[in-house]
Motif scaffolding. Structure first.
Motif, PDB file in Angstrom:
ATOM      1  N   ALA A   1       7.964-135.980  27.680  1.00 58.41           N
ATOM      2  CA  ALA A   1       7.503-135.726  28.772  1.00 58.41           C
ATOM      3  C   ALA A   1       5.880-135.404  28.373  1.00 58.41           C
ATOM      4  O   ALA A   1       5.098-135.349  29.391  1.00 58.41           O
ATOM      5  CB  ALA A   1       7.962-134.392  29.552  1.00 58.41           C
ATOM      6  N   GLY A   2       5.553-134.990  27.333  1.00 58.26           N
ATOM      7  CA  GLY A   2       4.427-134.754  27.108  1.00 58.26           C
ATOM      8  C   GLY A   2       3.977-133.087  26.713  1.00 58.26           C
ATOM      9  O   GLY A   2       2.872-132.781  26.765  1.00 58.26           O
ATOM     10  N   LYS A   3       5.022-132.705  26.171  1.00 57.59           N
ATOM     11  CA  LYS A   3       5.008-131.281  25.966  1.00 57.59           C
ATOM     12  C   LYS A   3       3.910-130.925  24.652  1.00 57.59           C
ATOM     13  O   LYS A   3       2.968-129.951  24.888  1.00 57.59           O
ATOM     14  CB  LYS A   3       6.134-130.476  25.566  1.00 57.59           C
ATOM     15  CG  LYS A   3       7.200-130.802  26.781  1.00 57.59           C
ATOM     16  CD  LYS A   3       8.732-130.008  26.330  1.00 57.59           C
ATOM     17  CE  LYS A   3       9.435-130.961  25.121  1.00 57.59           C
ATOM     18  NZ  LYS A   3       9.618-132.385  25.634  1.00 57.59           N
ATOM     19  N   SER A   4       3.961-131.942  23.617  1.00 57.81           N
ATOM     20  CA  SER A   4       3.293-131.382  22.450  1.00 57.81           C
ATOM     21  C   SER A   4       1.849-132.138  22.897  1.00 57.81           C
ATOM     22  O   SER A   4       0.551-131.492  22.363  1.00 57.81           O
ATOM     23  CB  SER A   4       3.759-132.361  21.380  1.00 57.81           C
ATOM     24  OG  SER A   4       5.222-131.828  20.947  1.00 57.81           O
ATOM     25  N   SER A   5       1.582-133.079  23.797  1.00 57.83           N
ATOM     26  CA  SER A   5       0.258-133.486  23.830  1.00 57.83           C
ATOM     27  C   SER A   5      -0.386-132.129  24.623  1.00 57.83           C
ATOM     28  O   SER A   5      -1.528-132.087  24.467  1.00 57.83           O
ATOM     29  CB  SER A   5       0.541-134.757  25.119  1.00 57.83           C
ATOM     30  OG  SER A   5       1.151-135.842  24.484  1.00 57.83           O
ATOM     31  N   LEU A   6       0.511-131.432  25.618  1.00 56.38           N
ATOM     32  CA  LEU A   6      -0.155-130.586  26.251  1.00 56.38           C
ATOM     33  C   LEU A   6      -0.788-129.239  25.527  1.00 56.38           C
ATOM     34  O   LEU A   6      -1.935-128.682  25.351  1.00 56.38           O
ATOM     35  CB  LEU A   6       0.782-129.881  27.162  1.00 56.38           C
ATOM     36  CG  LEU A   6       0.250-128.789  28.338  1.00 56.38           C
ATOM     37  CD1 LEU A   6      -1.153-129.317  29.116  1.00 56.38           C
ATOM     38  CD2 LEU A   6       1.190-128.155  29.024  1.00 56.38           C
ATOM     39  N   ILE A   7       0.003-128.868  24.667  1.00 55.04           N
ATOM     40  CA  ILE A   7      -0.102-127.755  23.306  1.00 55.04           C
ATOM     41  C   ILE A   7      -1.189-128.146  22.745  1.00 55.04           C
ATOM     42  O   ILE A   7      -2.145-127.354  22.384  1.00 55.04           O
ATOM     43  CB  ILE A   7       1.021-127.199  22.930  1.00 55.04           C
ATOM     44  CG1 ILE A   7       0.714-125.889  21.958  1.00 55.04           C
ATOM     45  CG2 ILE A   7       1.243-128.043  21.673  1.00 55.04           C
ATOM     46  CD1 ILE A   7       1.903-125.332  21.428  1.00 55.04           C
ATOM     47  N   SER A   8      -1.196-129.591  22.496  1.00 57.11           N
ATOM     48  CA  SER A   8      -2.501-129.961  21.466  1.00 57.11           C
ATOM     49  C   SER A   8      -3.625-129.698  22.217  1.00 57.11           C
ATOM     50  O   SER A   8      -4.761-129.662  21.718  1.00 57.11           O
ATOM     51  CB  SER A   8      -2.269-131.307  20.960  1.00 57.11           C
ATOM     52  OG  SER A   8      -0.977-131.061  20.157  1.00 57.11           O
TER      53      SER A   8
ATOM     54  N   ILE B   1      -4.688-127.847  24.856  1.00 55.83           N
ATOM     55  CA  ILE B   1      -4.774-126.523  25.396  1.00 55.83           C
ATOM     56  C   ILE B   1      -5.009-125.408  24.265  1.00 55.83           C
ATOM     57  O   ILE B   1      -5.543-124.332  24.588  1.00 55.83           O
ATOM     58  CB  ILE B   1      -3.938-126.030  26.448  1.00 55.83           C
ATOM     59  CG1 ILE B   1      -2.646-125.673  25.843  1.00 55.83           C
ATOM     60  CG2 ILE B   1      -3.933-127.082  27.561  1.00 55.83           C
ATOM     61  CD1 ILE B   1      -1.592-125.306  27.023  1.00 55.83           C
ATOM     62  N   SER B   2      -4.740-125.781  22.954  1.00 60.03           N
ATOM     63  CA  SER B   2      -4.628-124.851  22.019  1.00 60.03           C
ATOM     64  C   SER B   2      -5.052-125.403  20.681  1.00 60.03           C
ATOM     65  O   SER B   2      -5.273-126.836  20.736  1.00 60.03           O
ATOM     66  CB  SER B   2      -3.406-124.203  21.831  1.00 60.03           C
ATOM     67  OG  SER B   2      -2.445-124.810  21.059  1.00 60.03           O
ATOM     68  N   LYS B   3      -5.553-124.737  19.598  1.00 62.33           N
ATOM     69  CA  LYS B   3      -5.549-125.502  18.161  1.00 62.33           C
ATOM     70  C   LYS B   3      -4.425-125.812  17.515  1.00 62.33           C
ATOM     71  O   LYS B   3      -4.415-126.456  16.317  1.00 62.33           O
ATOM     72  CB  LYS B   3      -6.542-124.392  17.495  1.00 62.33           C
ATOM     73  CG  LYS B   3      -7.813-124.375  18.003  1.00 62.33           C
ATOM     74  CD  LYS B   3      -8.647-123.504  17.019  1.00 62.33           C
ATOM     75  CE  LYS B   3     -10.345-123.474  17.604  1.00 62.33           C
ATOM     76  NZ  LYS B   3     -10.609-122.102  17.273  1.00 62.33           N
ATOM     77  N   ALA B   4      -3.208-125.565  18.057  1.00 62.67           N
ATOM     78  CA  ALA B   4      -2.350-126.093  17.543  1.00 62.67           C
ATOM     79  C   ALA B   4      -1.681-127.435  17.279  1.00 62.67           C
ATOM     80  O   ALA B   4      -2.251-128.315  18.191  1.00 62.67           O
ATOM     81  CB  ALA B   4      -0.742-125.496  18.383  1.00 62.67           C
ATOM     82  N   LYS B   5      -1.391-127.844  16.066  1.00 64.54           N
ATOM     83  CA  LYS B   5      -1.184-129.271  16.118  1.00 64.54           C
ATOM     84  C   LYS B   5       0.447-129.722  15.997  1.00 64.54           C
ATOM     85  O   LYS B   5       1.129-129.332  15.180  1.00 64.54           O
ATOM     86  CB  LYS B   5      -1.736-129.625  14.504  1.00 64.54           C
ATOM     87  CG  LYS B   5      -3.309-129.672  14.808  1.00 64.54           C
ATOM     88  CD  LYS B   5      -3.645-130.105  13.668  1.00 64.54           C
ATOM     89  CE  LYS B   5      -5.281-130.170  13.560  1.00 64.54           C
ATOM     90  NZ  LYS B   5      -5.969-129.066  14.209  1.00 64.54           N
ATOM     91  N   SER B   6       0.684-130.303  17.075  1.00 67.57           N
ATOM     92  CA  SER B   6       2.046-130.750  17.376  1.00 67.57           C
ATOM     93  C   SER B   6       2.069-132.130  17.516  1.00 67.57           C
ATOM     94  O   SER B   6       1.461-132.767  18.122  1.00 67.57           O
ATOM     95  CB  SER B   6       2.647-129.791  18.531  1.00 67.57           C
ATOM     96  OG  SER B   6       4.155-129.997  18.692  1.00 67.57           O
ATOM     97  N   LYS B   7       3.047-132.633  16.447  1.00 70.24           N
ATOM     98  CA  LYS B   7       3.155-134.252  16.439  1.00 70.24           C
ATOM     99  C   LYS B   7       3.505-134.718  17.853  1.00 70.24           C
ATOM    100  O   LYS B   7       4.196-134.327  18.666  1.00 70.24           O
ATOM    101  CB  LYS B   7       4.159-134.734  15.362  1.00 70.24           C
ATOM    102  CG  LYS B   7       4.137-135.941  15.139  1.00 70.24           C
ATOM    103  CD  LYS B   7       5.259-136.443  13.905  1.00 70.24           C
ATOM    104  CE  LYS B   7       5.457-137.952  13.855  1.00 70.24           C
ATOM    105  NZ  LYS B   7       6.332-138.251  12.995  1.00 70.24           N
TER     106      LYS B   7
END
Ligand code: GTP
Ligand code: MG
Length: 317
Positions: free
Chosen positions: A160-167, A169-175
């Motif tokens: 759905a794009g959850k990791s795209s969103l966290i990447s 809006i924050s500095k977190a790196k989610s694949k």
């Protein structure tokens, strides 16, 4: 590897034995002068923000407090043992391994709990006729369970794009990748709206129908969003994986309810993603007819609508 549950054995130290000692001075009657034993070390659990996972507890499973020293002659008491400090990540819940008992829930950095006490030292024969042995330390088999603490959980179907969103809006790196279950472990990120306004988000693996009963990567990860205050419900409005967005929305909500009624009632901000893809516009019209709720159209590729989404999330908090 993300380890979020571990079984360990803890044993507090034994008390030191009291001393059986006699003092003989020429010409005088024999006197009893044995000192007391020292206390055994307690097992103390401490929440430490520098500990991130429970992985260490899969390699070391036994924790033992030191024993108190024995007493000795001339009324000398044995030394108390040092306590055994076990450092745990914030968000660890400590339960009995076999019974339904929760001992503590470590939430704040530095929070500490004396889980079990070391044995008391024995009495020396200076006070009693006969010296006594130290008491044994208590012991317990416990289960450590880590539930991440975030303000907001991001939930939705895989891709759905959850990791795209966290990447974004924050500095977190989610694949990020265009196949399901790219994310395999929860990821935390800090969102800063301004100097005073920030919140922590948690990206979890995608959910599918039956997740509450363990399908897909299952309910194991829902526990990480249990302690959030609000959810961002991500929907792929372009229907890239040939699903219907309105059905996706309903089925994820039903999974949440089946997993935990409280989680089903958690405030949600609905983010409809991939609005840069032409089909998404048509799909959104149909979605709005079926689901009469406020939605935030966004694109994690172009950044469209993300600011409005974050403001809405902050308001919800
Ligand atoms: N066109 C377009 N593609 C997007 C958008 N957001 C995400 N994607 C793509 O969708 C795919 C899945 O994105 P992820 O962020 O990995 O999705 P996810 O929800 O974290 O997926 P899982 O970890 O598998 O649950 C990737 O190929 C992304 O590049 C968007 O707004 N527009
Ligand atoms: Mg992901």
């Amino acid at each position: 590897m993300f380890i979020d549950r571990a079984d360990i054995f803890v044993q507090a130290g034994d008390g030191g034995d009291g001393s059986n000692s006699f003092c003989k001075i020429k010409g005088l009657k024999k006197r009893q002068d044995g000192g007391d034993g020292g206390k055994g070390g307690d097992i103390i659990l401490v929440a430490d923000k520098n500990v991130q996972t429970l992985i260490d507890f899969h390699f070391r499973k036994h924790f033992r407090g030191d024993d108190g020293s024995s007493g000795s002659g001339n009324h000398r008491n044995g030394a108390n043992a040092d306590d055994c400090i076990v450092r745990l990540p914030l968000g660890t819940i400590v339960r009995d391994r076999y019974e339904d008992i929760a001992y503590c829930d470590l939430k704040a950095d530095g929070q500490s709990v004396v889980l079990i006490k070391g044995g008391a030292g024995g009495h020396g024969n200076s006070k009693f006729r006969q010296a006594t042995a130290g008491d044994p330390g208590e012991e317990k088999e416990i289960t450590l369970e880590l539930k991440l603490i975030a303000d907001v959980g991001i939930i939705g179907y895989p891709n759905a794009g959850k990791s795209s969103l966290i990447s974004r809006i924050s500095k977190a790196k989610s694949k990020i990748a265009n196949y399901p279950f790219t994310t395999k472990t929860p990821i935390l990120g800090m969102v800063k709206l301004s100097d005073e306004r920030s919140f922590v988000v948690c990206d979890i693996p995608g959910l599918i129908e039956g997740a509450h009963a363990g399908r897909g990567l299952g309910d194991d990860f829902l526990r990480h969003v249990e302690r959030t205050r609000a959810l961002i419900h991500m929907i792929d409005m372009a229907g890239v994986d040939c699903r219907n967005p309105a059905d996706d929305f309903k089925s994820i909500n039903s999974e949440l309810k089946l997993y935990n009624a409280q989680l089903g009632k958690r405030p949600q901000v609905i983010a409809v993603n991939k609005m840069d893809i032409p089909e998404a516009k048509e799909n959104l019209k149909a979605f709005r007819k079926k689901i009469k709720k406020t939605v935030y159209p966004i694109s994690c590729v172009t950044g469209e609508g993300i600011k409005e989404l974050l403001e809405a999330v902050y308001k919800k908090l």
